[in-house]
Each structure stands twice: as structure tokens, then as C-alpha cells.
Scaffold this motif. Structure first.
Motif, PDB file in Angstrom:
ATOM      1  N   ASP A 301     140.745  14.736 -22.595  1.00 39.53           N
ATOM      2  CA  ASP A 301     139.707  15.383 -23.398  1.00 39.53           C
ATOM      3  C   ASP A 301     138.504  15.682 -22.497  1.00 39.53           C
ATOM      4  OD1 ASP A 301     137.880  16.274 -25.191  1.00 39.53           O
ATOM      5  OD2 ASP A 301     137.863  14.455 -26.430  1.00 39.53           O
ATOM      6  N   THR A 303     135.609  16.585 -23.210  1.00 36.02           N
ATOM      7  CA  THR A 303     134.311  16.143 -23.728  1.00 36.02           C
ATOM      8  C   THR A 303     134.098  14.647 -23.541  1.00 36.02           C
ATOM      9  OG1 THR A 303     135.219  15.775 -25.945  1.00 36.02           O
ATOM     10  CG2 THR A 303     134.375  17.989 -25.436  1.00 36.02           C
ATOM     11  N   ASP A 304     135.123  13.919 -23.118  1.00 34.95           N
ATOM     12  CA  ASP A 304     135.026  12.473 -22.923  1.00 34.95           C
ATOM     13  C   ASP A 304     134.099  12.182 -21.749  1.00 34.95           C
ATOM     14  OD1 ASP A 304     135.595   9.719 -22.186  1.00 34.95           O
ATOM     15  OD2 ASP A 304     137.343   9.874 -23.507  1.00 34.95           O
ATOM     16  N   ASP A 305     133.139  11.303 -21.960  1.00 33.78           N
ATOM     17  CA  ASP A 305     132.211  10.980 -20.859  1.00 33.78           C
ATOM     18  C   ASP A 305     132.786   9.940 -19.903  1.00 33.78           C
ATOM     19  OD1 ASP A 305     132.115   8.637 -22.280  1.00 33.78           O
ATOM     20  OD2 ASP A 305     129.947   8.697 -22.650  1.00 33.78           O
TER      21      ASP A 305
END
Length: 848
Positions: A301, A303-305
Motif C-alpha cells: 500500500d 499510502t502506508d507510512d
């Protein structure tokens, strides 16, 4: 007269400018790499395997502790910038991790861009501020304790905008970037980045550095060189980021093998798990030689930090950090202990151990082409480069590219053949090597190649060949045959004083009495030969002089001070019609006639053509040797050329027979033949020499051999080296005709050094530059220690040399750039000045 004066002034000024010329960053200058902290190169088995994630995880493990730490992250090559910046990614991720975990110590983090192409500078990167020194970003993160405890330094050294391979990006945006420039910048960053900053960091501050490469192990750098070759001169220990995906086993093993083939040390392999258990076959293949660590799967993903992933990976990164710190510690301890261990274990050749102290032992970590990487343990521990100016006992010829080629080809030969016995067998490396020798150094005269292990054994074989040929030509059919007085027939050699042909028993018998043959060294020595004093040639105060031994000085005395205006005159065949040629011929005819009246036969002539190496780098008059060969061949005395030192471009041509303008009956080759990577020698002979061993009984054959005769590895290395040295595409020093090397030693600098008051004589020819220091009494000769202080000065200045008493020499390789040779001469000239100054001070001290 005015024009002549102007010309002399011009040449004088030019020489002085050469002596003042600084060392170029694009030459093979020596460097100092600090060893005070662990420094690793991060390699990837492919692109997009997570190298920067691993770097960030290691940085977090190292910095987020209870003790002050410094972490330097260097990205030498970055494309796709600024949208893609690994150093900025690490900078921001560490900041996020720091804020998430709230460690006790504060952190100062910074990100720098040192050099960027114009498209990068002109791009709209509003998130990055500009300053005079380039792009820079800094953040102070406070911990529970007051003050700054740790520091993160991220640097991108060279950045291009287009997201393509670095060689394409550089070509399109800024032009190719030379490897030496990248290495110079990297060395500067390593030296500056791990030094104390003078803030709150004390002496106990820990530090670590990661140098992250771009793409895969064999991805090109900005010049087009593969990055595994680009960074090879530093040979930093490696961390390999493997591939846990389908196909990753093969890719990871291939990357590992490429690194090992180039001499890198791989401390660990780490990769992200993809559920395929790639670590099982990797561990089986590596057999526990290298730790393999597995990270949790990386989220897909975008958007995963990644904060949860870094948390879950912390134990792996902690383990990886400890493995790397332990490997660093073990390496440093090994390097520190090696001199003492060597003193307790080795019996070095040609070495008086009583004169060697632990601190005088040179610890060589590796070599890259012409340079050693040497460990130094002074006030600070570091690695430094030294040019191998004695060519490792005259064997070395490869540049870094040929060294890699030889390693690959020899590895292939080892895997394909191992070792196979030679008699009545044929295999490709031996056949190719033999045919190359016959079409190269033996072209036009030799018909057969006899392989052996080293130069000394090649000489032993040559003597057997020559004596058999002489016996057949002169009707001596039985070695046990006795003459009328009942004495056994004895064959001896004709040789030159000052010669050296090896240290096996037969080879030593074929050389004149010397320090190598005395009772302390060889009680069996009897010197089975007639040994003549040869005339020699040398440069002194800008002119080439002829030195005649007492027995050769003509009645006219005119030739005692004969000199030549150039070295080319010395080799000119027109000298064959000179008065001196007649003098040589009469003298040699007299010597041979006298010897023929003795009870022994002169069964062979053996000479080192042109240069007597171990005897003191003396240049024998080529005319004398040419006349000597002719006189012997007219009397059917077989002629042996000992080209173990002189062969394969060492003196500027593939074989010195080309310089002498005459051919031998037998010639011996070794040393440079394999590029110095593995022992091998060859004895070449004419058809008539070979046929003197042909008969109905095996007892008439040449009953000589070695277990490793024509071993596949040596023949493979020799074939590669022979072709490499004479190919203008791989050796840019070969002239347009492909028959000789261009001049490597600057004539004006050679002239300048010959004028120096400390110098007695100079010889410059091919890859060899030698000089004899002015010395008297015990300060002269092989046992002299007179040059020791000068050599130590040169080693400190990046030139490794080993003397022959008060004779010192520089020796390069056939592929060495003339600019490098020029820098060697400049440094030598400079240290000669210091040497003279120190000698004067020492004399004053003694008198006082």
C-alpha cells in the motif's frame, strides 16, 4: 646561439613545471580511508529490493539508543531527483521513527545534496530549500534528556533528474562523470562525515556509515563502469540486500558471486519475506559462510507510512547491526595482529629477520590493479593506497579491468578443469597458450613450448635442452663417456658476471659467484661456467654512457668515454659496423678459443638480454650481447635467453629479442606472462633443439616435469594476459604498429633526475626506471641499507618500493598510464631532495 639558448631555457622551465605539477584527481592517487568507525557499502541484488528501507532500519537501530551516536548515510549516485531521493527518504523516515519511539537522547538530522545537474537545479522543488552549498534540510528532534546526543547526516553526492540508469542520465544532462572523481568525492565525504563535529559529541560517541549504491550490483555508474568495479578501489565491506520474490534466489546468489569475484567481503545478506522461504536454499548454498536475515513482508500500500513495518522489523535490524559491528571489530583486530603473527610464523625470502620490526611489516589488505591497499596503524587507523612500484617481484601487469577478467577466467578454468595431468593430453587453455607463445615471443624461431612452474625451473629445463643439443652437434653421445685421460666429459656454461638465473641448484651453477652463491647460501656451488665482464650502458648527467670492463678497453682509449645522445642510438643496428663491434668480436673469439682448449666444453650460452635485473638493474650493451650470440651460434653453442624478467613488454617490446635484433635457440619466460595472478613458466625451443631428444628409447626423451605442468589455471591466465597486453583496445600504450610500448617515463624528468647529485646512474626502458644512489664502501652493494630511509619516505607518499641495496627502481605495468609514471618520477625527485637534506643533517650530527 640565441635560438639554442632559448630552447634550453624552455626545456628547463618545462621540467620545473613538471616537478611542481600537483597530483591530478583523475590519476591513481593514493587515498586514506578512516577505519575509526564501521563503514559498509549497501548493495542490491536488483533494483527495488528495499536497499533504502534496510539503510533506514539500520540507522534507527544505531541511533535510537541510550548512548550518543552518529550515522552517516551516503548516496553517491542518484537519478530521478528530486522526486526520488533516497537520502531524503531516510531523513524523513528517521524523523518519523524518532518521533514515534521518543528515545531519551535528542537528534540533529540533516540532508544535503552536494552536486546536481542543471535540470535538477532548474526543477520546481518547492519542498526543498536552496542555499549556496546546494540543497539542504535540517531538523532538530528533542529527546527526554537535554542537549543533542546523536546526529544523522544524509548526503546525496551526485544527482540527475531523469529516472534512468546513471550512465544515461549523466550523458544526457551533464556528460560522463569520471570514476576517479566520484571516488575522490566519496573519500572526502567519508573523512569529513565521521569526524567529530565539536558539539556535544565526546570521544565515546559511536559512529557508523552506509554507502548505498544505485540499482543492482552490476548496474552502470555515471561513466558506464559497473558499480561493482567503480567502488572496488575502496573495497568496503558489504551488506547485500537480497530478493525474497520469485526468482530472487538466483538473483541474490548471482549478486553475491559478482561481489566475491571482485574481492569484496559480504558481512550479511538480508531480504524481505515474500512467503517463498528463499532463505532455505540460500543458507544451503552459502553453508553458513554468511548470515542470512529475513525481514517481514513490505506493505504494498503506497499510502502506508511503514511505521508498523519498522516496528516489526526492529529485532532483525538490531541483529543485523550487531553482526556488522562484530564483523568490523574482528576485521580491525585481525589487521592489528597480523604483523606480530607474521613475525612468529613466516620465514620471508631475501629477508634478514633481525632487521625487521613489527611496525615495519606492511599489512596488505588487497590490491586493485597497480595499487596495494595497506593498513596503517599510527595515531589513527586507516587504509591507504600505495602504487606497487616493484610490480610484486616483477610479476604484475594488470590494470583493474584485467585483474577482474583474469579472476573470472581463472575461476572458469578451475571450475571446468581443476587440474589435469599434461603428458600426452591436450586441453584448450594449454593449447591456446602454447600457440600464442609461438606466434608471439617465439615467432620466427621457436617451434615447441615446454611448460613448468616458475622461472628457475624454466632455466633448469633450458640447460638440459642446450646441453643435449650441444652433445648431438658435437658428437658427445654418452654422458658417461670419458676422454683419453679417463676424465668424464663435463659441460659448462658461458655467462656474464652480474647475472642471476634463479635459486634452484642447477640455475645457480649457471651464474657467476655473487652474494647469492656464497658458502652461507649455497655450499654446493662450484660455478660451472666461464663468466665474462659485460660492458654496460647508463645515463648520467643527461647522457648515455658506455662503461667498458678492463679486459675490453681498446688500445686507443677513445672508447672508454664513449657516450650516446639518445637511448635509440644504443639499440641502432648500424653499430654492427662500428670499430667497437670488431673489438667485441675479437675479444669474444679469444675467450671462446681459450675455453675450447680446456678439459670442459662450453655447452651453452645463457644471458639476461639487455637488463640484468637481480644483479642491480644493469643495462648490458646490446651490441655486445648481439656479437656474443653470433659468435656462439657460429660455434654451435646453443644460446639461452633468460627472459623471465624481461619478457612480455617489460622492456617495451613483447620479447627483448626484438631489441637485440637476434634470436636465441632457447628462451625462458615467466612472471608477467600470467599477469602475475598465478605461477607459470615456459621454455621455448627451436625445431633442431626439440629433435635432439627424438629417438627410439624413452630414455632419450626429456625426462623432466612437474605435477602442475601446463596447469589449466596458469595457461588460462597467460592466454588472457598475452592477448590483453598486445591489443590496442585494452592496452592504450601499444603503438600503432603493435610492436612496442610508447614511452612511459617522461624524458625530461629522467634527464632531471640523472643530474641529481645523489644519483650515480639511471636506466629508463619500457616499464622500468632504475637508479643507483651515490654510495661508497659498506653503503654500496646488495647488502646496503643506504636507501632505506628514502624508501620509507616514498612508501609514506604512496609508492611501495623494495631495493636492490643502493639501487632503487620504479616498475610499472604495460598498461600503466604515462601520467601515472610522471607522478611517480615527480615524487621520487622530491624525496631525493629530502633524502640528501637528511643525509647532510646526519653527517653534521656525527661530526658534532
Amino acid at each position: 646561439m640565441l635560438l639554442l639558448r632559448l630552447r634550453r631555457n624552455y626545456e628547463r622551465c618545462r621540467r620545473q613545471l613538471l616537478l611542481l605539477k600537483p597530483f591530478s584527481t583523475t590519476t591513481a592517487a593514493h587515498f586514506d580511508l578512516p577505519l575509526s568507525h564501521p563503514t559498509y557499502t549497501v548493495w542490491g541484488s536488483n533494483t527495488s529490493v528495499g536497499k533504502t528501507l534496510v539503510s533506514a532500519g539500520l540507522a534507527s537501530s544505531f541511533l535510537l539508543s541510550d548512548s550518543p551516536s552518529r550515522f552517516l548515510f551516503l548516496k553517491p549516485i542518484q537519478t530521478g531527483f528530486p522526486s526520488d531521493s533516497d537520502s531524503r527518504f531516510l531523513f524523513h523516515k528517521l524523523s518519523s521513527i524518532y518521533q514515534r519511539r521518543k528515545p531519551p537522547l535528542s537528534l540533529l538530522a540533516s540532508d544535503h545534496v552536494l552536486n546536481a545537474s542543471l535540470p535538477v537545479i532548474n526543477s520546481d522543488a518547492t519542498d526543498v530549500a536552496m542555499c549556496d552549498l546546494g540543497r539542504y534540510e535540517e531538523q532538530r528532534l528533542l529527546g527526554d534528556q537535554s542537549g543533542l546526543g546523536s546526529r544523522l547526516i544524509c548526503k546525496t553526492m551526485y544527482a540527475w533528474k531523469e529516472a534512468v540508469s546513471p550512465h544515461l542520465a549523466a550523458a544526457r544532462e551533464s556528460g560522463p562523470l569520471d570514476d576517479a572523481v566520484v571516488l575522490h568525492s566519496l573519500r572526502s565525504c567519508l573523512a569529513a562525515g565521521l569526524g567529530t563535529s565539536g558539539e556535544s559529541e565526546g570521544e565515546e560517541t559511536r559512529a557508523m556509515c552506509l554507502v548505498e549504491t544505485a540499482g543492482g550490483v552490476a548496474s552502470p555508474g555515471p561513466s558506464g563502469s559497473l558499480q561493482c568495479d567503480l567502488y572496488r578501489p575502496f573495497r568496503l565491506p558489504c551488506l547485500l540486500v537480497g530478493d525474497g520474490r520469485l526468482g530472487g534466489i538466483s538473483g541474490t546468489i548471482s549478486a553475491y558471486e559478482i561481489l566475491k569475484l571482485r574481492g569484496y567481503d559480504v558481512a550479511a545478506i538480508v531480504f524481505a519475506d515474500n512467503g517463498l522461504e528463499n532463505e532455505v536454499p540460500l543458507n544451503s548454498y552459502l553453508r553458513n559462510r554468511v548470515p542470512v536475515l529475513v525481514l517481514p513482508p513490505i506493505p504494498t500500500d503506497m499510502t502506508d507510512d511503514l511505521m508498523d513495518w519498522f516496528d516489526n522489523s526492529q529485532n532483525v535490524f538490531d541483529s543485523l547491526k550487531e553482526i556488522m559491528l562484530s564483523a568490523y571489530s574482528k576485521r580491525i583486530n585481525r589487521l592489528r595482529e597480523m604483523p606480530k603473527r607474521a613475525m612468529n610464523a613466516f620465514w620471508w625470502p631475501f629477508t634478514q629477520h633481525k632487521l625487521v620490526a613489527d611496525e615495519a611489516v606492511t599489512v596488505i589488505d588487497s590490491r586493485c590493479g597497480e595499487n596495494f591497499t595497506v593498513f596503517k596503524n599510527h595515531d589513527n587507523e586507516f587504509m591507504t593506497q600505495q602504487f606497487d612500484a616493484c610490480a610484486s617481484w616483477w610479476t604484475q601487469g594488470p590494470d583493474a579491468a584485467l585483474q577482474t577478467e583474469l579472476a573470472r577466467d581463472v575461476g572458469y578454468a578451475a571450475a571446468r578443469f581443476g587440474h589435469v595431468m599434461f603428458p600426452e593430453n591436450v586441453y584448450e587453455p594449454a593449447l591456446e597458450c602454447a600457440e600464442l607463445l609461438l606466434e608471439g615471443v617465439g615467432k620466427g624461431w621457436a617451434s615447441r613450448v615446454y611448460f613448468s612452474d616458475n622461472g628457475s625451473t624454466a632455466i633448469e629445463i633450458a640447460l638440459k635442452m642446450a646441453f643435449r643439443k650441444f652433445s648431438f652437434d658435437h658428437g658427445i653421445h654418452d654422458a658417461q663417456e670419458c676422454n683419453a685421460e679417463g676424465q668424464r666429459t663435463e659441460l659448462m656454461v658461458l655467462a656474464l658476471n652480474g647475472s642471476y638465473h634463479g635459486d634452484t641448484l642447477g640455475a645457480m651453477e649457471a651464474q657467476a659467484p655473487s652474494c647469492y652463491t656464497g658458502f652461507l647460501q649455497q655450499p654446493w656451488y662450484s660455478g660451472r661456467g666461464v663468466f665474462l665482464d659485460p660492458p654496460t650502458i647508463y645515463m648520467h648527467r643527461g647522457k648515455w654512457y658506455l662503461s667498458l670492463p678492463v679486459g675490453l678497453q681498446p688500445e686507443t682509449k677513445m672508447l672508454e668515454s664513449a657516450f650516446f645522445y639518445s637511448r635509440d642510438e644504443v639499440f641502432d643496428e648500424k653499430r654492427d659496423h662500428s670499430d667497437l663491434a670488431g673489438i667485441y668480436s675479437a675479444y669474444l673469439s679469444q675467450q671462446l678459443s681459450y675455453s675450447s682448449k680446456s678439459k670442459s666444453f662450453l655447452g651453452a650460452l645463457i644471458i639476461e638480454p639487455v637488463i640484468q635485473a637481480a644483479g642491480g638493474m644493469h643495462m648490458v650493451d646490446p651490441l655486445f650481447q648481439r656479437v656474443l650470440v653470433k659468435e656462439c651460434q657460429n660455434r654451435k653453442i646453443p644460446v639461452i635467453f633468460d627472459e623471465v624478467f624481461t619478457g612480455f613488454w617489460r622492456l617495451g617490446s613483447e620479447t627483448v629479442a626484438e631489441l637485440l635484433h637476434c634470436a636465441p635457440d632457447i628462451a625462458c619466460f615467466g612472471k608477467l606472462m600470467t599477469g602475475g595472478i598465478i605461477p607459470l613458466s615456459a621454455t621455448l625451443a627451436t625445431k633442431s633443439v626439440f629433435e635432439s631428444f627424438i629417438g627410439d628409447s624413452k630414455l632419450q626423451a626429456l625426462l623432466h616435469g612437474h605435477s602442475y605442468s601446463a596447469h589449466a589455471l596458469g595457461c588460462t591466465a597467460a592466454a588472457k594476459s598475452i592477448k590483453w597486453f598486445k591489443n590496442p583496445e585494452t592496452n592504450q600504450n601499444i603503438n600503432s604498429e603493435g610492436r612496442s610500448l610508447r614511452e612511459l617515463w617522461d624524458e625530461n624528468l629522467v634527464y632531471e633526475i640523472s643530474l641529481h647529485p645523489a644519483v650515480k646512474r639511471v636506466v629508463a626502458l619500457g616499464t622500468l626506471f632504475a637508479l643507483e644512489l651515490q654510495a661508497d664502501g659498506s653503503d654500496a652493494g646488495y647488502a646496503s641499507l643506504y636507501s632505506r630511509s628514502l624508501l620509507l619516505k616514498l612508501r609514506e607518499d604512496g609508492i611501495y618500493m623494495r631495493p636492490l641495496g643502493n639501487v632503487i627502481y620504479l616498475m610499472c605495468a604495460p598498461c600503466t598510464k604515462p601520467d601515472t609514471c610522471t607522478q611517480l618520477l615527480i615524487k621520487l625527485h622530491s624525496k631525493l631532495e629530502e633524502f640528501i637534506s637528511d643525509s647532510r643533517e646526519s653527517l653534521k650530527s656525527c661530526h658534532s
